[in-house]
Write a protein that holds these residues in place. Sequence first.
Motif, PDB file in Angstrom:
ATOM      1  N   ASN A  41       0.806  -1.221   0.000  1.00 55.64           N
ATOM      2  CA  ASN A  41       0.000   0.000   0.000  1.00 55.64           C
ATOM      3  C   ASN A  41       0.843   1.278   0.000  1.00 55.64           C
ATOM      4  N   ASN A  42       2.175   1.106  -0.060  1.00 59.59           N
ATOM      5  CA  ASN A  42       3.081   2.262  -0.017  1.00 59.59           C
ATOM      6  C   ASN A  42       2.682   3.203   1.115  1.00 59.59           C
ATOM      7  N   ALA A  43       2.483   2.642   2.289  1.00 61.29           N
ATOM      8  CA  ALA A  43       1.931   3.386   3.423  1.00 61.29           C
ATOM      9  C   ALA A  43       3.020   3.840   4.393  1.00 61.29           C
ATOM     10  N   ASP A  44       2.676   4.820   5.209  1.00 65.42           N
ATOM     11  CA  ASP A  44       3.561   5.273   6.281  1.00 65.42           C
ATOM     12  C   ASP A  44       3.337   4.475   7.559  1.00 65.42           C
ATOM     13  N   ILE A  45       2.125   3.947   7.722  1.00 67.77           N
ATOM     14  CA  ILE A  45       1.794   3.125   8.886  1.00 67.77           C
ATOM     15  C   ILE A  45       0.940   1.956   8.423  1.00 67.77           C
ATOM     16  N   ALA A  46       1.264   0.764   8.923  1.00 69.78           N
ATOM     17  CA  ALA A  46       0.403  -0.408   8.732  1.00 69.78           C
ATOM     18  C   ALA A  46      -0.083  -0.857  10.103  1.00 69.78           C
ATOM     19  N   PHE A  47      -1.402  -0.865  10.274  1.00 67.53           N
ATOM     20  CA  PHE A  47      -2.004  -1.241  11.554  1.00 67.53           C
ATOM     21  C   PHE A  47      -2.286  -2.735  11.603  1.00 67.53           C
ATOM     22  N   SER A  48      -2.077  -3.309  12.756  1.00 68.69           N
ATOM     23  CA  SER A  48      -2.540  -4.662  13.009  1.00 68.69           C
ATOM     24  C   SER A  48      -4.045  -4.617  13.275  1.00 68.69           C
ATOM     25  N   LYS A  49      -4.801  -5.525  12.675  1.00 61.22           N
ATOM     26  CA  LYS A  49      -6.261  -5.516  12.816  1.00 61.22           C
ATOM     27  C   LYS A  49      -6.711  -5.891  14.225  1.00 61.22           C
ATOM     28  N   TRP A  50      -5.866  -6.672  14.910  1.00 64.43           N
ATOM     29  CA  TRP A  50      -6.251  -7.182  16.221  1.00 64.43           C
ATOM     30  C   TRP A  50      -5.002  -7.595  16.995  1.00 64.43           C
ATOM     31  N   PHE A  51      -5.172  -7.839  18.274  1.00 67.14           N
ATOM     32  CA  PHE A  51      -4.090  -8.375  19.090  1.00 67.14           C
ATOM     33  C   PHE A  51      -4.676  -9.282  20.172  1.00 67.14           C
ATOM     34  N   LYS A  52      -3.816 -10.070  20.774  1.00 71.15           N
ATOM     35  CA  LYS A  52      -4.238 -10.934  21.871  1.00 71.15           C
ATOM     36  C   LYS A  52      -3.891 -10.269  23.201  1.00 71.15           C
ATOM     37  N   LYS A  53      -4.888 -10.125  24.035  1.00 70.85           N
ATOM     38  CA  LYS A  53      -4.691  -9.573  25.370  1.00 70.85           C
ATOM     39  C   LYS A  53      -4.669 -10.720  26.371  1.00 70.85           C
ATOM     40  N   ILE A  54      -3.597 -10.802  27.122  1.00 72.88           N
ATOM     41  CA  ILE A  54      -3.427 -11.911  28.060  1.00 72.88           C
ATOM     42  C   ILE A  54      -3.347 -11.348  29.477  1.00 72.88           C
ATOM     43  N   ASN A  55      -4.181 -11.880  30.337  1.00 72.22           N
ATOM     44  CA  ASN A  55      -4.255 -11.403  31.713  1.00 72.22           C
ATOM     45  C   ASN A  55      -4.249 -12.589  32.659  1.00 72.22           C
ATOM     46  N   TYR A  56      -3.882 -12.359  33.876  1.00 80.15           N
ATOM     47  CA  TYR A  56      -3.907 -13.409  34.900  1.00 80.15           C
ATOM     48  C   TYR A  56      -4.793 -12.955  36.046  1.00 80.15           C
ATOM     49  N   GLN A  57      -5.845 -13.736  36.296  1.00 78.96           N
ATOM     50  CA  GLN A  57      -6.760 -13.452  37.382  1.00 78.96           C
ATOM     51  C   GLN A  57      -6.782 -14.634  38.333  1.00 78.96           C
ATOM     52  N   ASN A  58      -6.396 -14.373  39.588  1.00 76.91           N
ATOM     53  CA  ASN A  58      -6.361 -15.434  40.603  1.00 76.91           C
ATOM     54  C   ASN A  58      -5.566 -16.655  40.132  1.00 76.91           C
ATOM     55  N   GLY A  59      -4.452 -16.384  39.475  1.00 76.20           N
ATOM     56  CA  GLY A  59      -3.584 -17.470  39.023  1.00 76.20           C
ATOM     57  C   GLY A  59      -4.019 -18.133  37.742  1.00 76.20           C
ATOM     58  N   ARG A  60      -5.145 -17.680  37.170  1.00 78.52           N
ATOM     59  CA  ARG A  60      -5.665 -18.265  35.935  1.00 78.52           C
ATOM     60  C   ARG A  60      -5.348 -17.371  34.747  1.00 78.52           C
ATOM     61  N   ARG A  61      -4.884 -17.969  33.659  1.00 77.30           N
ATOM     62  CA  ARG A  61      -4.576 -17.220  32.443  1.00 77.30           C
ATOM     63  C   ARG A  61      -5.851 -16.994  31.642  1.00 77.30           C
ATOM     64  N   GLU A  62      -6.103 -15.740  31.295  1.00 81.09           N
ATOM     65  CA  GLU A  62      -7.256 -15.394  30.463  1.00 81.09           C
ATOM     66  C   GLU A  62      -6.748 -14.732  29.191  1.00 81.09           C
ATOM     67  N   GLU A  63      -7.215 -15.208  28.045  1.00 75.70           N
ATOM     68  CA  GLU A  63      -6.757 -14.697  26.752  1.00 75.70           C
ATOM     69  C   GLU A  63      -7.957 -14.264  25.934  1.00 75.70           C
ATOM     70  N   SER A  64      -7.875 -13.057  25.383  1.00 72.57           N
ATOM     71  CA  SER A  64      -8.981 -12.560  24.567  1.00 72.57           C
ATOM     72  C   SER A  64      -8.425 -11.880  23.316  1.00 72.57           C
ATOM     73  N   LYS A  65      -9.239 -11.837  22.265  1.00 74.65           N
ATOM     74  CA  LYS A  65      -8.862 -11.175  21.021  1.00 74.65           C
ATOM     75  C   LYS A  65      -9.519  -9.800  20.987  1.00 74.65           C
ATOM     76  N   ILE A  66      -8.702  -8.779  20.785  1.00 72.42           N
ATOM     77  CA  ILE A  66      -9.199  -7.410  20.735  1.00 72.42           C
ATOM     78  C   ILE A  66      -9.103  -6.907  19.296  1.00 72.42           C
ATOM     79  N   TYR A  67     -10.244  -6.568  18.700  1.00 74.41           N
ATOM     80  CA  TYR A  67     -10.290  -6.070  17.331  1.00 74.41           C
ATOM     81  C   TYR A  67     -10.491  -4.557  17.336  1.00 74.41           C
TER      82      TYR A  67
END
Length: 330
Positions: free
Chosen positions: A190-216
Amino acid sequence: MNQQQKALYSYIKASKYEPSSFIAAAIIDNAKVGNIIIAEKLYSQLIRVRDIDIDLLIHVRKLVDRSRQKYKVMNEYLHDSIPKISVIVPFYNRKDKILGCINSVLNQSFGDIEIIAVDDGSTDGGNEILLEITDPRLVIIRNEKASGNSGAPRNIALKIARGEYIAFVDSDDCVELNYFSELYQCIVKNNADIAFSKWFKKINYQNGRREESKIYYKYIDRVRYINYDSFFINSFVIWDKIYRRELFHNNLIYLSESKIGADTLMIAKTYYYAKNVCMCDNKSAYKYFAFSHNSVSQLHRKNTGNLIEEDRPYREVFLWIDKFNISKDY
């Protein structure tokens, strides 16, 4: 002895004796007379000298870049010397995380990169772990004294980065196998100055448990305001995209050296000055570990009485808008 002869002599001297002062002198001599390929080759050597003076590196990098512009040396003639992407990774006391982060970048399917890891005064030995890596694409810069913010080490890396494009990865995060390959193909296509990622994975730990979600993200390629046309994306972080390096250098864009929100003004400026942007339909993700223990920003946010630090990045944006008569619509 004319200037070309002097440049050749200094190159031979640097190749033979190798102290950083000889290498730097040879870079300067060759850049001045337009021998940019030799200058870039020597810079690749200089940047890997242990305990190199950071100010010297920055000075030499600026000189080579100016000479490239003066002599109109195109990137295709420098393909053996210049990586496509410079990946900037600042870290402070990340002994338990930094190796995984760096390896996720080194093991990318897209290999034409350099990684500039800036140790911002760590005291936990993380720097020694990285020194054991022999991959020549990894450059390690060390600040003896911690800056206390995430902007200062990134700015050091920005000033010495060689890549056509710039990417940022936080030291407690990592990237999946094809992440940079997909973003690079998108920005070039695209001959662009910036290329954005459409989404990322957000990883969190709650009470010792791993939680993973997709953020668009929500992205609109054209938004009409009263006096200003722009794109819209609800992304206000530094690490979910790649940028053309010239976007930073041509517009003098750097990060703020504030304890919180060091990238706020930088994001505002890159979005404003970018002439063309694109959204990547990426399958591989950036893996963001939310609220990581001991991150510089989180340490300051945990303390009370930091409303001034929280507010500072936004005040800087409004001052920039006023000083440069940026449209209020923006």
